[in-house]
Write an enzyme that holds these catalytic residues in place. Structure first.
Site, PDB file in Angstrom:
ATOM      1  N   HIS A 140       2.854  -6.922  -3.917  1.00  0.00           N
ATOM      2  CA  HIS A 140       4.163  -7.319  -3.372  1.00  0.00           C
ATOM      3  C   HIS A 140       5.008  -6.084  -3.065  1.00  0.00           C
ATOM      4  CE1 HIS A 140       8.002  -9.749  -3.367  1.00  0.00           C
ATOM      5  NE2 HIS A 140       8.469  -8.576  -3.751  1.00  0.00           N
ATOM      6  N   GLU A 141       5.060  -5.155  -4.014  1.00  0.00           N
ATOM      7  CA  GLU A 141       5.883  -3.955  -3.810  1.00  0.00           C
ATOM      8  C   GLU A 141       5.308  -3.064  -2.706  1.00  0.00           C
ATOM      9  OE1 GLU A 141       8.761  -3.725  -5.013  1.00  0.00           O
ATOM     10  OE2 GLU A 141       8.524  -5.449  -6.333  1.00  0.00           O
ATOM     11  N   HIS A 144       6.308  -4.125   0.765  1.00  0.00           N
ATOM     12  CA  HIS A 144       7.636  -3.655   1.187  1.00  0.00           C
ATOM     13  C   HIS A 144       7.528  -2.282   1.855  1.00  0.00           C
ATOM     14  CE1 HIS A 144      10.010  -6.867  -0.410  1.00  0.00           C
ATOM     15  NE2 HIS A 144       9.765  -6.598  -1.681  1.00  0.00           N
ATOM     16  N   GLU A 214      11.667 -10.853   0.845  1.00  0.00           N
ATOM     17  CA  GLU A 214      10.950 -11.182  -0.386  1.00  0.00           C
ATOM     18  C   GLU A 214       9.872 -12.230  -0.123  1.00  0.00           C
ATOM     19  OE1 GLU A 214      11.089  -9.559  -3.092  1.00  0.00           O
ATOM     20  OE2 GLU A 214      12.747  -8.296  -2.431  1.00  0.00           O
TER      21      GLU A 214
END
Length: 304
Positions: A140-141, A144, A214
């Site tokens: 997930h990070e 980004h 997100e």
């Protein structure tokens, strides 16, 4: 070179629109300050310095604020191993790996480009998550970073930061500045009013972008790892544990909510849910449930 994270055109459009609107707001803000203060040099120099500092040193500022430190492979071999695998899988440069000695389970990514990225996890997160869950959070990070929305959020938040600083400066100048003539008082009041309006508008624009990014990061991470159920389990576990941490212990972290995997909010966020940096847990789980169904895997808890 593009990464293997699935591109998200809707996220790209939203980032471009947000930056365009904030750019217009920034020009109007600077013009209003120049008109009120009658000194364009002062306004431009201060704005340029703050923007430059926020862009170039955002990773160091975030790590310092969250008590994070860069860790080497021999200290956290398993953490480095997960980041290595995901970086190779996504075809991204490996980011700097950092750990924050906080019990609050969370993670964030920062940095102006993929070559200058930092991924930081808290010690509380490492203690609580299973390896597959940790992989989902780190994916997930990294998404980004791949989508460049970390840099966009850093630049976008600049306007709100400088507007907030000006509001505080003008307020304390009014409060402790002693007696002033009427013209000076009117100018200070005008500066406060313009800055407050700019802060409010930039606040709303950033929150809107933050909620979508997100969801985009959850979606990309689930598709990259092929295990949306592991990411859903991590979300459920982390959100539940954060809700049990006393609010007073979360206050320091709340300034960086827009950059976290899960916002540092207590069990009763109240009106703040309407200005949230993240979509609700139910919305995130529902999206992961749909992805799991598409992939033919098990439906995550709460994701039906």
């Amino acid at each position: 070179m593009p990464s293997r994270f699935r591109s998200d055109r809707r996220l790209t459009v939203r980032m471009g629109l947000t930056l365009f609107l904030l750019g217009l707001l920034y020009v109007a803000f600077v013009a209003a300050l120049i008109a009120l203060l009658k000194s364009w040099v002062l306004v431009v120099v201060i704005a340029a310095l703050v923007l430059g500092a926020q862009y170039w040193f955002s990773d160091r500022i975030a790590l310092f604020a969250m008590r994070g430190r860069v860790v080497e492979r021999d200290e956290y071999p398993e953490l480095h191993g997960v980041v290595d695998r995901l970086s190779a899988l996504a075809d991204l440069p490996k980011p700097v790996v950092a750990v924050s000695d906080m019990d609050m389970p969370n993670a964030f990514a920062t940095g102006r480009t993929a070559d200058h990225a930092v991924v930081c996890v808290t010690s509380g997160l490492l203690r609580r998550l299973e390896p597959a869950e940790l992989e989902g959070v780190l994916a997930h990070e990294l998404s980004h970073v791949a989508h460049k929305d970390v840099a966009v959020m850093t630049v976008a938040s600049f306007l709100g930061v400088i507007a907030g600083l000006i509001v505080r400066f003008a307020f304390y100048s009014q409060l402790f500045g002693g007696r002033r003539d009427q013209n000076t008082a009117v100018v200070l009041a005008g500066v406060m009013g313009v800055s407050a309006a700019v802060y409010a508008l930039s606040f709303l624009l950033i929150r809107t972008l933050s909620r979508y990014r997100e969801l985009a990061a959850d979606r990309s991470a689930a598709l990259l790892t092929g295990r949306p159920s592991a990411l859903a389990a991590a979300l459920t576990k982390v959100s539940g544990d954060i809700a049990r941490i006393p609010t007073r212990d979360l206050r320091t972290a709340q300034a960086f909510n827009a950059f976290y995997f899960t916002p540092a909010l207590g069990s009763k966020p109240g009106l703040s849910r309407f200005f949230a940096t993240h979509p609700s847990l139910a919305e995130r789980l529902a999206q992961l449930g749909r992805i799991s169904a598409e992939l033919g895997g098990p439906t995550p808890p709460g994701g039906a």
